[in-house]
Design a protein around this motif. Structure first.
Motif, PDB file in Angstrom:
ATOM      1  N   GLY A  83       0.792  -1.233   0.000  1.00  0.00           N
ATOM      2  CA  GLY A  83       0.000   0.000   0.000  1.00  0.00           C
ATOM      3  C   GLY A  83       0.818   1.274   0.000  1.00  0.00           C
ATOM      4  O   GLY A  83       0.274   2.372   0.149  1.00  0.00           O
ATOM      5  N   GLU A  84       2.129   1.189  -0.162  1.00  0.00           N
ATOM      6  CA  GLU A  84       2.961   2.400  -0.145  1.00  0.00           C
ATOM      7  C   GLU A  84       2.672   3.284  -1.362  1.00  0.00           C
ATOM      8  O   GLU A  84       2.495   2.784  -2.476  1.00  0.00           O
ATOM      9  CB  GLU A  84       4.443   2.027  -0.134  1.00  0.00           C
ATOM     10  N   SER A  85       2.636   4.589  -1.127  1.00  0.00           N
ATOM     11  CA  SER A  85       2.336   5.526  -2.216  1.00  0.00           C
ATOM     12  C   SER A  85       3.567   5.742  -3.099  1.00  0.00           C
ATOM     13  O   SER A  85       4.707   5.540  -2.660  1.00  0.00           O
ATOM     14  CB  SER A  85       1.894   6.879  -1.641  1.00  0.00           C
ATOM     15  N   LEU A  86       3.306   6.222  -4.324  1.00  0.00           N
ATOM     16  CA  LEU A  86       4.397   6.576  -5.237  1.00  0.00           C
ATOM     17  C   LEU A  86       5.268   7.655  -4.597  1.00  0.00           C
ATOM     18  O   LEU A  86       6.500   7.614  -4.676  1.00  0.00           O
ATOM     19  CB  LEU A  86       3.806   7.086  -6.559  1.00  0.00           C
ATOM     20  N   GLU A  87       4.624   8.613  -3.952  1.00  0.00           N
ATOM     21  CA  GLU A  87       5.344   9.739  -3.359  1.00  0.00           C
ATOM     22  C   GLU A  87       6.356   9.251  -2.314  1.00  0.00           C
ATOM     23  O   GLU A  87       7.515   9.694  -2.308  1.00  0.00           O
ATOM     24  CB  GLU A  87       4.351  10.721  -2.718  1.00  0.00           C
ATOM     25  N   ASP A  88       5.922   8.348  -1.421  1.00  0.00           N
ATOM     26  CA  ASP A  88       6.833   7.835  -0.385  1.00  0.00           C
ATOM     27  C   ASP A  88       7.966   7.023  -1.007  1.00  0.00           C
ATOM     28  O   ASP A  88       9.119   7.111  -0.598  1.00  0.00           O
ATOM     29  CB  ASP A  88       6.079   6.967   0.631  1.00  0.00           C
ATOM     30  N   MET A  89       7.596   6.232  -2.002  1.00  0.00           N
ATOM     31  CA  MET A  89       8.595   5.398  -2.680  1.00  0.00           C
ATOM     32  C   MET A  89       9.702   6.281  -3.275  1.00  0.00           C
ATOM     33  O   MET A  89      10.896   5.994  -3.129  1.00  0.00           O
ATOM     34  CB  MET A  89       7.884   4.635  -3.813  1.00  0.00           C
ATOM     35  N   VAL A  90       9.298   7.358  -3.914  1.00  0.00           N
ATOM     36  CA  VAL A  90      10.246   8.246  -4.583  1.00  0.00           C
ATOM     37  C   VAL A  90      11.093   9.004  -3.566  1.00  0.00           C
ATOM     38  O   VAL A  90      12.302   9.170  -3.754  1.00  0.00           O
ATOM     39  CB  VAL A  90       9.468   9.212  -5.524  1.00  0.00           C
ATOM     40  N   ARG A  91      10.456   9.449  -2.482  1.00  0.00           N
ATOM     41  CA  ARG A  91      11.207  10.141  -1.410  1.00  0.00           C
ATOM     42  C   ARG A  91      12.344   9.251  -0.909  1.00  0.00           C
ATOM     43  O   ARG A  91      13.474   9.704  -0.737  1.00  0.00           O
ATOM     44  CB  ARG A  91      10.279  10.407  -0.225  1.00  0.00           C
ATOM     45  N   VAL A  92      12.037   7.983  -0.681  1.00  0.00           N
ATOM     46  CA  VAL A  92      13.032   7.044  -0.153  1.00  0.00           C
ATOM     47  C   VAL A  92      14.098   6.749  -1.207  1.00  0.00           C
ATOM     48  O   VAL A  92      15.304   6.819  -0.937  1.00  0.00           O
ATOM     49  CB  VAL A  92      12.343   5.735   0.314  1.00  0.00           C
ATOM     50  N   ALA A  93      13.650   6.468  -2.430  1.00  0.00           N
ATOM     51  CA  ALA A  93      14.605   6.121  -3.499  1.00  0.00           C
ATOM     52  C   ALA A  93      15.555   7.276  -3.796  1.00  0.00           C
ATOM     53  O   ALA A  93      16.680   7.057  -4.256  1.00  0.00           O
ATOM     54  CB  ALA A  93      13.846   5.716  -4.766  1.00  0.00           C
ATOM     55  N   SER A  94      15.137   8.505  -3.504  1.00  0.00           N
ATOM     56  CA  SER A  94      15.992   9.683  -3.718  1.00  0.00           C
ATOM     57  C   SER A  94      17.288   9.605  -2.921  1.00  0.00           C
ATOM     58  O   SER A  94      18.279  10.228  -3.287  1.00  0.00           O
ATOM     59  CB  SER A  94      15.265  10.964  -3.300  1.00  0.00           C
ATOM     60  N   ASP A  95      17.254   8.865  -1.803  1.00  0.00           N
ATOM     61  CA  ASP A  95      18.462   8.724  -0.980  1.00  0.00           C
ATOM     62  C   ASP A  95      19.342   7.557  -1.430  1.00  0.00           C
ATOM     63  O   ASP A  95      20.447   7.389  -0.942  1.00  0.00           O
ATOM     64  CB  ASP A  95      18.075   8.475   0.492  1.00  0.00           C
ATOM     65  N   TYR A  96      18.822   6.737  -2.319  1.00  0.00           N
ATOM     66  CA  TYR A  96      19.537   5.506  -2.690  1.00  0.00           C
ATOM     67  C   TYR A  96      20.290   5.616  -4.016  1.00  0.00           C
ATOM     68  O   TYR A  96      21.064   4.724  -4.355  1.00  0.00           O
ATOM     69  CB  TYR A  96      18.539   4.336  -2.782  1.00  0.00           C
ATOM     70  N   GLY A  97      20.025   6.663  -4.775  1.00  0.00           N
ATOM     71  CA  GLY A  97      20.681   6.780  -6.079  1.00  0.00           C
ATOM     72  C   GLY A  97      20.792   8.225  -6.519  1.00  0.00           C
ATOM     73  O   GLY A  97      20.506   9.147  -5.748  1.00  0.00           O
ATOM     74  N   HIS A  98      21.203   8.409  -7.768  1.00  0.00           N
ATOM     75  CA  HIS A  98      21.388   9.758  -8.317  1.00  0.00           C
ATOM     76  C   HIS A  98      20.339  10.117  -9.363  1.00  0.00           C
ATOM     77  O   HIS A  98      20.230  11.270  -9.769  1.00  0.00           O
ATOM     78  CB  HIS A  98      22.789   9.877  -8.943  1.00  0.00           C
ATOM     79  N   ILE A  99      19.594   9.120  -9.821  1.00  0.00           N
ATOM     80  CA  ILE A  99      18.566   9.353 -10.844  1.00  0.00           C
ATOM     81  C   ILE A  99      17.548   8.209 -10.755  1.00  0.00           C
ATOM     82  O   ILE A  99      17.925   7.069 -10.441  1.00  0.00           O
ATOM     83  CB  ILE A  99      19.201   9.440 -12.252  1.00  0.00           C
ATOM     84  N   ILE A 100      16.279   8.540 -11.011  1.00  0.00           N
ATOM     85  CA  ILE A 100      15.226   7.506 -10.994  1.00  0.00           C
ATOM     86  C   ILE A 100      14.627   7.397 -12.397  1.00  0.00           C
ATOM     87  O   ILE A 100      14.236   8.416 -12.993  1.00  0.00           O
ATOM     88  CB  ILE A 100      14.099   7.867  -9.994  1.00  0.00           C
ATOM     89  N   VAL A 101      14.566   6.173 -12.914  1.00  0.00           N
ATOM     90  CA  VAL A 101      13.857   5.915 -14.169  1.00  0.00           C
ATOM     91  C   VAL A 101      12.543   5.242 -13.783  1.00  0.00           C
ATOM     92  O   VAL A 101      12.544   4.149 -13.202  1.00  0.00           O
ATOM     93  CB  VAL A 101      14.681   5.019 -15.115  1.00  0.00           C
ATOM     94  N   LEU A 102      11.447   5.907 -14.070  1.00  0.00           N
ATOM     95  CA  LEU A 102      10.138   5.474 -13.560  1.00  0.00           C
ATOM     96  C   LEU A 102       9.177   5.134 -14.689  1.00  0.00           C
ATOM     97  O   LEU A 102       8.919   5.963 -15.568  1.00  0.00           O
ATOM     98  CB  LEU A 102       9.525   6.610 -12.719  1.00  0.00           C
ATOM     99  N   ARG A 103       8.642   3.926 -14.652  1.00  0.00           N
ATOM    100  CA  ARG A 103       7.476   3.606 -15.490  1.00  0.00           C
ATOM    101  C   ARG A 103       6.290   3.430 -14.557  1.00  0.00           C
ATOM    102  O   ARG A 103       6.335   2.625 -13.635  1.00  0.00           O
ATOM    103  CB  ARG A 103       7.699   2.342 -16.319  1.00  0.00           C
ATOM    104  N   TYR A 104       5.238   4.183 -14.812  1.00  0.00           N
ATOM    105  CA  TYR A 104       4.075   4.163 -13.935  1.00  0.00           C
ATOM    106  C   TYR A 104       2.824   3.849 -14.746  1.00  0.00           C
ATOM    107  O   TYR A 104       2.755   4.170 -15.937  1.00  0.00           O
ATOM    108  CB  TYR A 104       3.952   5.520 -13.220  1.00  0.00           C
ATOM    109  N   HIS A 105       1.843   3.235 -14.079  1.00  0.00           N
ATOM    110  CA  HIS A 105       0.655   2.766 -14.794  1.00  0.00           C
ATOM    111  C   HIS A 105      -0.391   3.853 -15.002  1.00  0.00           C
ATOM    112  O   HIS A 105      -1.381   3.618 -15.684  1.00  0.00           O
ATOM    113  CB  HIS A 105       0.042   1.563 -14.067  1.00  0.00           C
TER     114      HIS A 105
END
Ligand code: CP
Length: 310
Positions: A83-105
């Motif tokens: 049930g995690e939101s896209l927003e929370d997922m992205v906030r967290v992933a921002s600390d794990y890398g330098h760029i996010i490649v996102l495919r969303y439905h």
């Protein structure tokens, strides 16, 4: 040196930036610098299936010396399943890398993600919205084949209502490449949406609409075939059956080749289902696998322009 601030939608670019993308893409194709992205980490978050986009982004990052972490099925194998939101997922992933490649439905997913991310986002397809990096590789392929993107007659064929690649392609063609004519060829229920037609009108692009492929084939330089986007018809099975039936009239096969110009090209963002028959693949006009390969070089260029600058 300036940096690209991510890739969200086709309309964000200036013509000069598009030219720079193609110029860096040529460099990446001919003599890629192996350690350019050493120490950089790309996070891939794919909420929908992908072969080309995910693998070519991963290949691009690896070829430039960077590293990749991510999930190929974020709906099931990330905490989205809890049930995690896209927003929370992205906030967290921002600390794990330098760029996010996102495919969303869902349409607008990349924009939503950008609002919460501290690192750049690349839109790898957002529902029925857009697929800007696909359109860039499509245009790069056309440019390589014709030496220009001007004075061409381009047929976009298939499910134009739900295909995000054709939407992004129209945005780029309208804003940066005047002097082409577009033929929309589709079943009635999957015609190109009015927002794109209005955008083309705004930029003075000539376009026409038909469901008769045979009539268009002898005239055009580029046939951009697309599949029926079955996943967009989940609650509309009767419409899907009608579209599927009418799409059988739009298949590119050996007979289509006879009608086409010798100098024309057949493109497809892939995956291909039945809309191009397999016996067309060996024809010199079939460029869809070369097109998929060009995706690596375009994506290398974009990663460089975002992470290092240009
Ligand atoms: N063209 C394209 O987006 O292909 P994938 O869905 O395999 O990434």
């Amino acid at each position: 040196m300036k940096k690209l601030n991510g890739v969200i939608r086709a309309q964000q670019f200036s013509t000069k930036t598009v030219e720079e993308i193609f110029s860096i893409t040529e460099w990446m194709e001919n003599s890629p610098p192996a350690d350019l992205l050493k120490g950089k980490v790309m996070v891939t978050l794919f909420y929908e299936p992908s072969t080309r986009t995910r693998l070519s982004f991963e290949s691009a990052m690896n070829r430039l010396g960077g590293r990749v972490i991510g999930t190929e099925n974020a709906k099931d194998f990330s905490s989205k399943a809890k049930g995690e939101s896209l927003e929370d997922m992205v906030r967290v992933a921002s600390d794990y890398g330098h760029i996010i490649v996102l495919r969303y439905h869902k349409k607008g997913g990349a924009k939503r993600a950008q609002n919460f991310s501290r690192i750049p986002i690349i839109n790898a397809g957002d529902g029925v919205g857009q697929h800007p990096t696909q359109a860039l590789l499509d245009l790069y392929t056309i440019k390589k084949r014709f030496g220009k993107i001007k004075g061409l007659k381009i047929a976009m064929v298939g499910d134009l209502a739900n295909g995000r690649t054709v939407r992004s392609l129209c945005y780029f063609l309208a804003k940066h490449f005047p002097g082409n004519k577009i033929f929309f060829v589709s079943p009635k229920k999957t015609r190109m949406k009015n927002d794109i037609k209005r955008y083309l009108d705004r930029y003075g692009v000539k376009w026409t609409e038909t469901d008769n492929l045979a009539q268009v084939l002898p005239e055009v330089d580029v046939i951009y075939q697309t599949r029926v986007q079955k996943e967009r018809f989940k609650d509309k099975q009767s419409v899907y059956k009608q579209v599927e039936r009418e799409s059988r009239e739009l298949i590119i096969n050996k007979e289509s080749l006879i009608l086409m110009k010798e100098s024309a090209i057949i493109m497809h963002p892939l995956p291909r289902i039945t809309e191009i028959s397999y016996d067309v693949d060996d024809d010199k006009r079939a460029v869809y696998f070369e097109q998929a390969r060009n995706g690596i070089f375009v994506r290398m260029a974009l990663l460089k322009m975002i992470l290092v600058g240009y």
